[in-house]
Design a protein around this motif. Structure first.
Motif, PDB file in Angstrom:
ATOM      1  N   LEU A 185       0.832  -1.190   0.000  1.00 31.51           N
ATOM      2  CA  LEU A 185       0.000   0.000   0.000  1.00 31.51           C
ATOM      3  C   LEU A 185       0.873   1.249   0.000  1.00 31.51           C
ATOM      4  O   LEU A 185       1.728   1.416   0.866  1.00 31.51           O
ATOM      5  N   ILE A 186       0.639   2.111  -0.973  1.00 31.85           N
ATOM      6  CA  ILE A 186       1.395   3.355  -1.117  1.00 31.85           C
ATOM      7  C   ILE A 186       0.482   4.508  -0.728  1.00 31.85           C
ATOM      8  O   ILE A 186      -0.494   4.800  -1.411  1.00 31.85           O
ATOM      9  N   GLU A 187       0.772   5.153   0.379  1.00 33.11           N
ATOM     10  CA  GLU A 187      -0.124   6.190   0.879  1.00 33.11           C
ATOM     11  C   GLU A 187       0.001   7.458   0.048  1.00 33.11           C
ATOM     12  O   GLU A 187       1.053   8.099   0.000  1.00 33.11           O
ATOM     13  N   LEU A 188      -1.097   7.825  -0.596  1.00 32.88           N
ATOM     14  CA  LEU A 188      -1.161   9.003  -1.459  1.00 32.88           C
ATOM     15  C   LEU A 188      -2.517   9.679  -1.285  1.00 32.88           C
ATOM     16  O   LEU A 188      -3.536   8.983  -1.134  1.00 32.88           O
ATOM     17  N   PRO A 189      -2.569  10.998  -1.328  1.00 31.11           N
ATOM     18  CA  PRO A 189      -3.874  11.663  -1.322  1.00 31.11           C
ATOM     19  C   PRO A 189      -4.562  11.448  -2.656  1.00 31.11           C
ATOM     20  O   PRO A 189      -3.909  11.345  -3.701  1.00 31.11           O
ATOM     21  N   SER A 190      -5.870  11.388  -2.626  1.00 31.13           N
ATOM     22  CA  SER A 190      -6.613  11.105  -3.862  1.00 31.13           C
ATOM     23  C   SER A 190      -7.061  12.376  -4.570  1.00 31.13           C
ATOM     24  O   SER A 190      -7.943  12.330  -5.426  1.00 31.13           O
ATOM     25  N   THR A 191      -6.484  13.506  -4.218  1.00 31.66           N
ATOM     26  CA  THR A 191      -6.910  14.781  -4.789  1.00 31.66           C
ATOM     27  C   THR A 191      -6.403  14.961  -6.206  1.00 31.66           C
ATOM     28  O   THR A 191      -5.356  14.443  -6.600  1.00 31.66           O
ATOM     29  N   GLY A 192      -7.169  15.744  -6.997  1.00 29.82           N
ATOM     30  CA  GLY A 192      -6.748  16.135  -8.338  1.00 29.82           C
ATOM     31  C   GLY A 192      -6.358  14.964  -9.214  1.00 29.82           C
ATOM     32  O   GLY A 192      -7.046  13.943  -9.290  1.00 29.82           O
ATOM     33  N   ASP A 193      -5.204  15.112  -9.881  1.00 27.59           N
ATOM     34  CA  ASP A 193      -4.742  14.064 -10.792  1.00 27.59           C
ATOM     35  C   ASP A 193      -3.590  13.266 -10.195  1.00 27.59           C
ATOM     36  O   ASP A 193      -2.774  12.694 -10.911  1.00 27.59           O
ATOM     37  N   VAL A 194      -3.513  13.231  -8.853  1.00 26.13           N
ATOM     38  CA  VAL A 194      -2.421  12.517  -8.192  1.00 26.13           C
ATOM     39  C   VAL A 194      -2.411  11.046  -8.599  1.00 26.13           C
ATOM     40  O   VAL A 194      -1.366  10.497  -8.964  1.00 26.13           O
ATOM     41  N   TYR A 195      -3.560  10.395  -8.536  1.00 20.69           N
ATOM     42  CA  TYR A 195      -3.601   8.967  -8.852  1.00 20.69           C
ATOM     43  C   TYR A 195      -3.274   8.677 -10.317  1.00 20.69           C
ATOM     44  O   TYR A 195      -2.458   7.799 -10.603  1.00 20.69           O
ATOM     45  N   PRO A 196      -3.886   9.384 -11.286  1.00 21.13           N
ATOM     46  CA  PRO A 196      -3.502   9.133 -12.680  1.00 21.13           C
ATOM     47  C   PRO A 196      -2.011   9.366 -12.934  1.00 21.13           C
ATOM     48  O   PRO A 196      -1.375   8.600 -13.668  1.00 21.13           O
TER      49      PRO A 196
END
Length: 356
Positions: A185-196
């Motif tokens: 699991l890689i902790e990242l915020p799901s805001t904006g285009d962070v995931y893409p």
């Protein structure tokens, strides 16, 4: 395999900055204003809103719907709109006494309670066909072979604790017969285009994508081998929630009841006026293309605003139990998160056909 520690990547604007910016914009505003007589938790809701009552509401899409439907200026109380959405920002605004009502999914109320902020859900809506019209799909990075959730073992997966996307990942792993130890699991915020962006840069192998990010991701990175897969789970809860102490103010409690009814009518209006919604919200307010707006309307499907929360609470309890087991927090009773005095208000307003 030992349990990996979530890793963080400096993608996009730091979340703390986003929260600070939102709260600075609210400087001078206080949700403690216009305090009315005290109201017990088991007392009936007042029949009318007293003069001088004010609500600060973080529900941007409903604001636009009310504006488009001609109902924005029909409240019997003063309403101030905060450009805040999503669980983390809403919870921080609650803590800063800068918000009365927030629009979120099912996870923020749980995490707020776990972090010592008592809250109550006052409205709930879903989708008539939640599997056929999911909010999220699992984005797969170019060059990564994932054809179904059974292929997630060993993959790096974007994870956002405290948000719907994070809970969805835990539910997907359970559905696939996997645990956190079977993936990274890689902790990242799901805001904006962070995931893409994280997918395109192969910082993660899999990430939950929602809304227009699904089609944009495939359009932009599909030629490089990017794909998406369905997760096959229900992911559609949408709620209005408030601080418990806000409901102890009789004036605000009555105003919230009026707002819930307006929210229900706005939900119906949006469903019955798709082209006006595309033009007025997705294009004019959000800056999307008409094609993107049409995609989102088609993906949304028909709303379901239940007048009985029994099944809603039971499903919420399942989520709480899963998160408690995975995070080490004590399980809480889902029923304690709901103020059932408001149970029928949104459904009755929705059933009125969107008429004010």
């Amino acid at each position: 395999m030992s349990t990996p520690s979530p890793r963080r990547f400096p993608l996009g604007v730091p979340f703390a900055v986003l929260v600070l910016t939102a709260l600075v914009a609210l400087t001078g505003c206080s949700a403690a204003e216009s305090a009315g007589p005290a109201l017990a938790a088991d007392a009936p809701l007042p029949a009318s809103v007293p003069e001088g009552t004010k609500l600060i509401v973080g529900d941007p899409s409903t604001k636009v719907a009310l504006q488009l439907s001609g109902e924005l200026d029909k409240f019997s109380f003063d309403i101030e709109w905060a450009n805040i959405s999503g669980g983390p920002q809403t919870t921080e605004a609650f803590r800063a006494d800068a918000l009365d009502v927030g629009a979120v999914a099912e996870i923020p109320a749980i995490h707020a309670t776990w972090t010592g902020l008592p809250v109550k859900i006052v409205a709930s809506k879903f989708r008539v066909d939640p599997i056929g019209h999911p909010i999220y799909q699992l984005g797969v990075a170019p060059g990564v072979s994932v054809a179904s959730i059974a292929d997630l073992r060993g993959k790096k997966i974007a994870y956002s604790p405290g948000q719907a996307q994070g809970a969805l990942i835990l539910r997907v792993l359970k559905q696939a017969g996997l645990t956190k130890e079977d993936v990274e699991l890689i902790e990242l915020p799901s805001t904006g285009d962070v995931y893409p962006s994280a997918l395109a840069g192969r910082q993660v192998d899999v990430a939950p994508l929602g809304g227009v990010n699904i089609s944009r991701y495939l359009t932009k990175y599909g030629p490089d081998g990017a794909t998406t897969i369905p997760h096959g789970l229900r992911d559609d809860p949408s709620h209005l929630y408030v601080r418990t102490e806000t409901l102890e103010d009789a004036g605000k409690a009555a105003a919230i009841a009026e707002y819930v009814a307006a929210w229900g009518r706005a939900t119906k209006w949006v469903y019955e006026h798709p082209q006006e919604w595309i033009d007025g919200y997705y294009v004019a307010d959000q800056g999307l293309s008409k094609e993107d707006g049409q995609y989102l309307v088609d993906a949304a499907g028909e709303p379901d605003v239940p007048a009985d929360w029994t099944d809603v609470i039971a499903r919420h309890q399942e989520t709480i139990d899963l998160l408690a087991a995975e995070t080490g927090n004590d399980a809480i009773k889902a029923d304690d998160l709901y103020d059932r005095r408001y149970e029928k208000l949104g459904a009755e307003a929705y059933g009125s056909g969107g008429q004010g």
